[in-house]
Design an enzyme around this catalytic site. Sequence first.
Site, PDB file in Angstrom:
ATOM      1  N   HIS B 125       0.746  -1.115   0.039  1.00 19.23           N
ATOM      2  CA  HIS B 125       0.158   0.043  -0.027  1.00 19.23           C
ATOM      3  C   HIS B 125       0.954   1.201  -0.068  1.00 19.23           C
ATOM      4  CE1 HIS B 125      -2.736   3.164   1.748  1.00 19.23           C
ATOM      5  NE2 HIS B 125      -3.688   2.321   1.502  1.00 19.23           N
ATOM      6  N   ASP B 201       3.322  -4.373   7.609  1.00 20.60           N
ATOM      7  CA  ASP B 201       1.976  -3.591   7.664  1.00 20.60           C
ATOM      8  C   ASP B 201       0.923  -4.251   7.755  1.00 20.60           C
ATOM      9  OD1 ASP B 201      -0.390  -2.414   6.704  1.00 20.60           O
ATOM     10  OD2 ASP B 201       0.501  -1.601   4.853  1.00 20.60           O
ATOM     11  N   GLN B 204      -4.332  -5.143   7.098  1.00 19.83           N
ATOM     12  CA  GLN B 204      -5.356  -6.258   6.421  1.00 19.83           C
ATOM     13  C   GLN B 204      -5.650  -7.480   7.191  1.00 19.83           C
ATOM     14  OE1 GLN B 204      -7.806  -5.027   4.401  1.00 19.83           O
ATOM     15  NE2 GLN B 204      -6.885  -3.214   3.818  1.00 19.83           N
ATOM     16  N   CYS B 369      -4.589   2.607  -3.589  1.00 28.63           N
ATOM     17  CA  CYS B 369      -3.484   3.142  -3.162  1.00 28.63           C
ATOM     18  C   CYS B 369      -2.398   2.151  -3.245  1.00 28.63           C
ATOM     19  CB  CYS B 369      -3.595   3.418  -1.705  1.00 28.63           C
ATOM     20  SG  CYS B 369      -4.887   4.701  -1.338  1.00 28.63           S
TER      21      CYS B 369
END
Lengths: 154, 412
Positions: B125, B201, B204, B369
């Site tokens: 992202h 990250d 999700q 994104c």
Amino acid sequence: MTDLEDLYREIILDHYRSPRNSGELETPPAHRAEGFNPLCGDEIVVYLLVADDGTIADIKIGGQGCSISQSSASMMSAAVKGKTVAQVRDLMKSFKGLMSIAADGAELAEPSPSEIRELGDLAALRGVVKFPTRIKCATLSWNTLDQALAELDA
Amino acid sequence: MTKAPDFAALKKDFPILHTERNGRPLVFLDSAASSQRPTQVLDAMDWMYNHAYANVHRGVYGLAEAATNAYESARLKVARFIGSPDSSEVIFTKNATEALNLVARSWGGANLGDGDAIVLTTMEHHANIVPWQMMAAERGFEIRWIPLGENGQLDLTDLDVLLDGAKMLSVTSMSNVLGTITPLDRLISAAHAAGAKVCIDACQSVPHMRTRVDEMGADFVAFSGHKMLGPTGIGVLWGRHELLEEMPPFLGGGGMISNVTTEGFMPDAVPSKFEAGTPPIVEAVGLGAAIDYLEAIGMDHIRQHEIELTSYALRTLSERLGQAITIHGLSEPAQRGGVMSITLDGVHAHDVSQVLDGYAVAVRPGHHCAKPLMRELGVNATARASFYLYNDTSDVDVLADALIEAHRFFAT
């Protein structure tokens, strides 16, 4: 007519399926400008060739995008070809008026009936105003043309 | 595993899912962008504002102490939820983007310079790309990229070469476009073997599957509250205590200092060092309530529900749309999350989403994104449908109906 049918009028779908003036022009002599819609990733490339007498001798459109951005670019290319730069700027103002966008500092004015007539096929895009997120799709090609014109002045 | 809950009954906890759009019941399939939240979360926040609100870590009056306790209890809940044995390793931020910027700016500022290298993947992202690019522009370090391979998974052929001499690997745990679950075990052990730190990250994955930072082995993990039934305005950075200790502060202001004179300042201990200004107090309490809600259901049950729903969606959409649809990414539901990027033959994603909106089906069109990934996929936009615990097979059926309509409208 439902809002969706109003948005996707037949003439819009026609320009989407058979885009006018798609392709490239040699640079120079033509000017090239690129526009992006950062929200959806649509891209428009405008190639602009201005003759010595100040008229738009040729215009080609590249890039990819949704039906609204592609058909708007196609209609724009057909509408500006052969016009003078000053006429194109007037047309741009009328189109932005149709999209409810006022020039910096100016009062928002609905286009007059004569301006609508001048817009021709482009007037079919007026249904877009009901879908505010799509206005950017419809104006992407015009903003890119604006950049190409600014490059002429530079 | 405890007994599976009745997922159909959970929907009643989400008032917004009982509203209508364009005269039809809302079918919300955009939880990968932001989830909806249950009344339990809204009530907890409402209660705090009405009964227990004051600024935290400042006043000595009882109300301020109650607010501080509520805020710090939320930190404990987050720590327990992600398997951190030390709650001071949990830093509250505005969102995951801020958490990743914190790592890039603070850790990167202290550790990365000319001649250094970090490794990212093209599946990231923008939030896990741009902060590093901003630092690289200042510091002159190199960014190397793990490319996309076959079928929506990363191509790890040159992993060891890419990691050679690198100081950081920052990677997603689950693609927000394709739903691909990345092979974190392999990535983390390879990075550590090469002497690189690892930042995940986890935006999700944390809302949808069990997360154990103590077993994962990463050095930093970032995620946001609003994707996991919590409010907007709160995110989390988990980091190893010893790394957080060494790092300089991120933002300066009140709450992050132990002393200030006209000559300079002394930062406070972690986590306060990284929480300048009045923090998102009520948002933290809301996130705590969201965690209570998720834990009452059980993360393993949520994961199982989404695997079944994804499986149903892959089958239904393929059967009903045939050649007209391309579903990007892995075809095995157990290897992916409930995120599905779709292209419809001859119909741009923007137009797909517009027609779907007419059916009150909310999906996200565009590049999500993740422009480098879209470029590797060779598309400039997809329509993305994403599922959460409150979605069911009837939502997939309405999605299929609406997609058929969109295809009919444009392809004829």
